[in-house]
Design a protein around this motif. Structure first.
Motif, mmCIF file in Angstrom:
data_model
loop_
_atom_site.group_PDB
_atom_site.id
_atom_site.type_symbol
_atom_site.label_atom_id
_atom_site.label_comp_id
_atom_site.label_asym_id
_atom_site.label_seq_id
_atom_site.Cartn_x
_atom_site.Cartn_y
_atom_site.Cartn_z
ATOM 1 N N ARG A 98 1.450 16.358 8.096
ATOM 2 C CA ARG A 98 0.839 16.189 9.413
ATOM 3 C C ARG A 98 -0.072 14.979 9.511
ATOM 4 N N GLU A 99 -0.666 14.579 8.398
ATOM 5 C CA GLU A 99 -1.598 13.456 8.409
ATOM 6 C C GLU A 99 -1.128 12.394 7.414
ATOM 7 N N PRO A 100 -0.087 11.657 7.778
ATOM 8 C CA PRO A 100 0.496 10.705 6.825
ATOM 9 C C PRO A 100 -0.452 9.584 6.418
ATOM 10 N N ALA A 101 -1.424 9.241 7.244
ATOM 11 C CA ALA A 101 -2.319 8.118 6.920
ATOM 12 C C ALA A 101 -3.099 8.371 5.634
ATOM 13 N N LEU A 102 -3.691 9.564 5.516
ATOM 14 C CA LEU A 102 -4.462 9.861 4.305
ATOM 15 C C LEU A 102 -3.541 10.039 3.108
ATOM 16 N N TYR A 103 -2.390 10.655 3.316
ATOM 17 C CA TYR A 103 -1.428 10.790 2.218
ATOM 18 C C TYR A 103 -1.007 9.408 1.718
ATOM 19 N N ASN A 104 -0.715 8.498 2.654
ATOM 20 C CA ASN A 104 -0.332 7.142 2.271
ATOM 21 C C ASN A 104 -1.458 6.447 1.516
ATOM 22 N N ALA A 105 -2.689 6.666 1.972
ATOM 23 C CA ALA A 105 -3.837 6.046 1.312
ATOM 24 C C ALA A 105 -3.986 6.555 -0.120
ATOM 25 N N ILE A 106 -3.771 7.852 -0.325
ATOM 26 C CA ILE A 106 -3.886 8.430 -1.661
ATOM 27 C C ILE A 106 -2.784 7.903 -2.580
ATOM 28 N N ILE A 107 -1.559 7.850 -2.070
ATOM 29 C CA ILE A 107 -0.455 7.335 -2.881
ATOM 30 C C ILE A 107 -0.690 5.872 -3.226
ATOM 31 N N THR A 108 -1.162 5.091 -2.248
ATOM 32 C CA THR A 108 -1.446 3.677 -2.495
ATOM 33 C C THR A 108 -2.543 3.520 -3.542
ATOM 34 N N ALA A 109 -3.573 4.360 -3.472
ATOM 35 C CA ALA A 109 -4.661 4.301 -4.447
ATOM 36 C C ALA A 109 -4.138 4.539 -5.858
ATOM 37 N N ILE A 110 -3.263 5.531 -6.015
ATOM 38 C CA ILE A 110 -2.703 5.830 -7.335
ATOM 39 C C ILE A 110 -1.800 4.696 -7.799
ATOM 40 N N ALA A 111 -0.957 4.205 -6.891
ATOM 41 C CA ALA A 111 -0.005 3.144 -7.240
ATOM 42 C C ALA A 111 -0.698 1.862 -7.648
ATOM 43 N N GLY A 148 5.281 10.042 -9.089
ATOM 44 C CA GLY A 148 6.381 10.690 -9.788
ATOM 45 C C GLY A 148 7.745 10.084 -9.536
ATOM 46 N N ASP A 149 7.822 9.034 -8.745
ATOM 47 C CA ASP A 149 9.108 8.416 -8.406
ATOM 48 C C ASP A 149 8.952 6.897 -8.503
ATOM 49 N N ASN A 150 9.844 6.244 -9.230
ATOM 50 C CA ASN A 150 9.721 4.802 -9.451
ATOM 51 C C ASN A 150 9.849 3.998 -8.166
ATOM 52 N N MET A 151 10.698 4.456 -7.244
ATOM 53 C CA MET A 151 10.851 3.742 -5.982
ATOM 54 C C MET A 151 9.540 3.779 -5.194
ATOM 55 N N PHE A 152 8.915 4.962 -5.125
ATOM 56 C CA PHE A 152 7.640 5.093 -4.428
ATOM 57 C C PHE A 152 6.561 4.258 -5.123
ATOM 58 N N GLN A 153 6.575 4.262 -6.458
ATOM 59 C CA GLN A 153 5.599 3.477 -7.209
ATOM 60 C C GLN A 153 5.719 1.992 -6.855
ATOM 61 N N PHE A 154 6.954 1.493 -6.831
ATOM 62 C CA PHE A 154 7.172 0.079 -6.513
ATOM 63 C C PHE A 154 6.742 -0.224 -5.080
ATOM 64 N N TRP A 155 7.173 0.619 -4.141
ATOM 65 C CA TRP A 155 6.890 0.369 -2.731
ATOM 66 C C TRP A 155 5.380 0.363 -2.463
ATOM 67 N N TYR A 156 4.697 1.416 -2.895
ATOM 68 C CA TYR A 156 3.272 1.530 -2.601
ATOM 69 C C TYR A 156 2.418 0.565 -3.424
ATOM 70 N N ARG A 157 2.971 0.078 -4.521
ATOM 71 C CA ARG A 157 2.237 -0.915 -5.310
ATOM 72 C C ARG A 157 2.287 -2.289 -4.660
ATOM 73 N N PHE A 158 3.458 -2.643 -4.113
ATOM 74 C CA PHE A 158 3.636 -4.018 -3.657
ATOM 75 C C PHE A 158 3.827 -4.205 -2.148
ATOM 76 N N ALA A 159 4.429 -3.241 -1.460
ATOM 77 C CA ALA A 159 4.770 -3.457 -0.049
ATOM 78 C C ALA A 159 3.576 -3.494 0.904
ATOM 79 N N PRO A 160 2.655 -2.527 0.871
ATOM 80 C CA PRO A 160 1.583 -2.528 1.880
ATOM 81 C C PRO A 160 0.779 -3.826 1.930
ATOM 82 N N GLU A 161 0.400 -4.352 0.785
ATOM 83 C CA GLU A 161 -0.438 -5.553 0.786
ATOM 84 C C GLU A 161 0.335 -6.814 1.150
ATOM 85 N N ASN A 162 1.664 -6.731 1.139
ATOM 86 C CA ASN A 162 2.493 -7.884 1.502
ATOM 87 C C ASN A 162 3.298 -7.639 2.769
ATOM 88 N N ASN A 163 2.910 -6.622 3.514
ATOM 89 C CA ASN A 163 3.699 -6.196 4.664
ATOM 90 C C ASN A 163 3.897 -7.302 5.697
#
Length: 234
Positions: free
Chosen positions: A6-19, A71-86
């Protein structure tokens, strides 16, 4: 993400923080500017979705040393590199994006390499070729009493209280030298196993000195990336 929560913004922020390097609860909480109690709830949901996993040092069921990882390499790659280069990605500047992320790719790929090395060891076990009949594989980190410093072992698997294997994974362009093997030997002695098997995995092979040290020992296996892939895919 929008379909699952329901609240993807905070979930995205948490995943990005970990990545991007925050692995402990207090670090994640600080990065997303939320209380740890709130983050704990969101992390539980992400673990249920299989997007985040909680790790503890091998052999420890519950530990204050627990960390969180994607837990997923695709998510790790995306959240590590995509947001800051969007903004650059949206303009189609692929060469510029690659130039920005290339210095960090080795570190990302090194984590993936560790998982491939674990797959190799599982393949040995399932083929009846492993000298250690382990039940699970994991990573260990903690204090090395001989140096009184923090240490990490990439892969560890126990058969019983007397037999175990230890592995070190090196994703570097340089050949792995004898010092890396000697460090793995020393760290394996943190534990009190009578029978120990050591695996050293390398992207580009080993120096002559490393091979000589390994050759004098009967419990060391050196594995290059090409051999590893052949075993897994063959």
């Amino acid at each position: 993400m929008k379909q699952e929560v329901r609240e993807p913004a905070l979930y995205n922020a948490i995943i990005t923080a970990i990545a991007t390097g925050a692995s402990r609860m207090v670090e994640i909480s600080a990065k997303v500017d939320e209380d740890t109690s709130v983050c704990a709830t969101y992390l539980r949901n992400l673990m249920e979705l299989g997007l985040v996993q909680k790790e503890t040092p091998y052999g420890e069921k519950a530990s204050r040393k627990s960390i969180y990882a994607i837990g997923d390499n695709m998510f790790q790659f995306w959240y590590r590199f995509a947001p800051e280069n969007n903004s650059i990605i949206s303009r189609g500047a692929a060469d510029l994006v690659y130039k920005r992320i290339e210095p960090y790719l080795s570190d990302y790929t090194g984590k993936v390499f560790e998982e491939i090395c674990r797959q190799y060891l599982w393949k040995l076990l399932l083929n009846g070729e492993s000298p250690v009949q382990f039940k699970e594989l994991g990573r260990w980190w903690g204090t090395d009493p001989s140096t009184r410093s923090q240490a990490e072992i990439d892969i560890m698997g126990e058969q019983d209280k007397d037999t175990a294997l230890f592995g070190e994974c090196k994703w570097t362009n340089e050949k792995v030298d004898a010092g890396v093997l000697e460090t793995l030997i020393r760290r394996s002695k943190i534990f009190r196993y009578g029978e120990v098997y050591l695996y050293l995995f390398a992207k580009n092979g080993f120096t002559k000195g490393c091979m000589e040290v390994a050759g004098r020992m009967e419990n060391v296996t050196l594995v290059q990336y090409k051999e590893l892939l052949e075993k897994i895919t063959g």
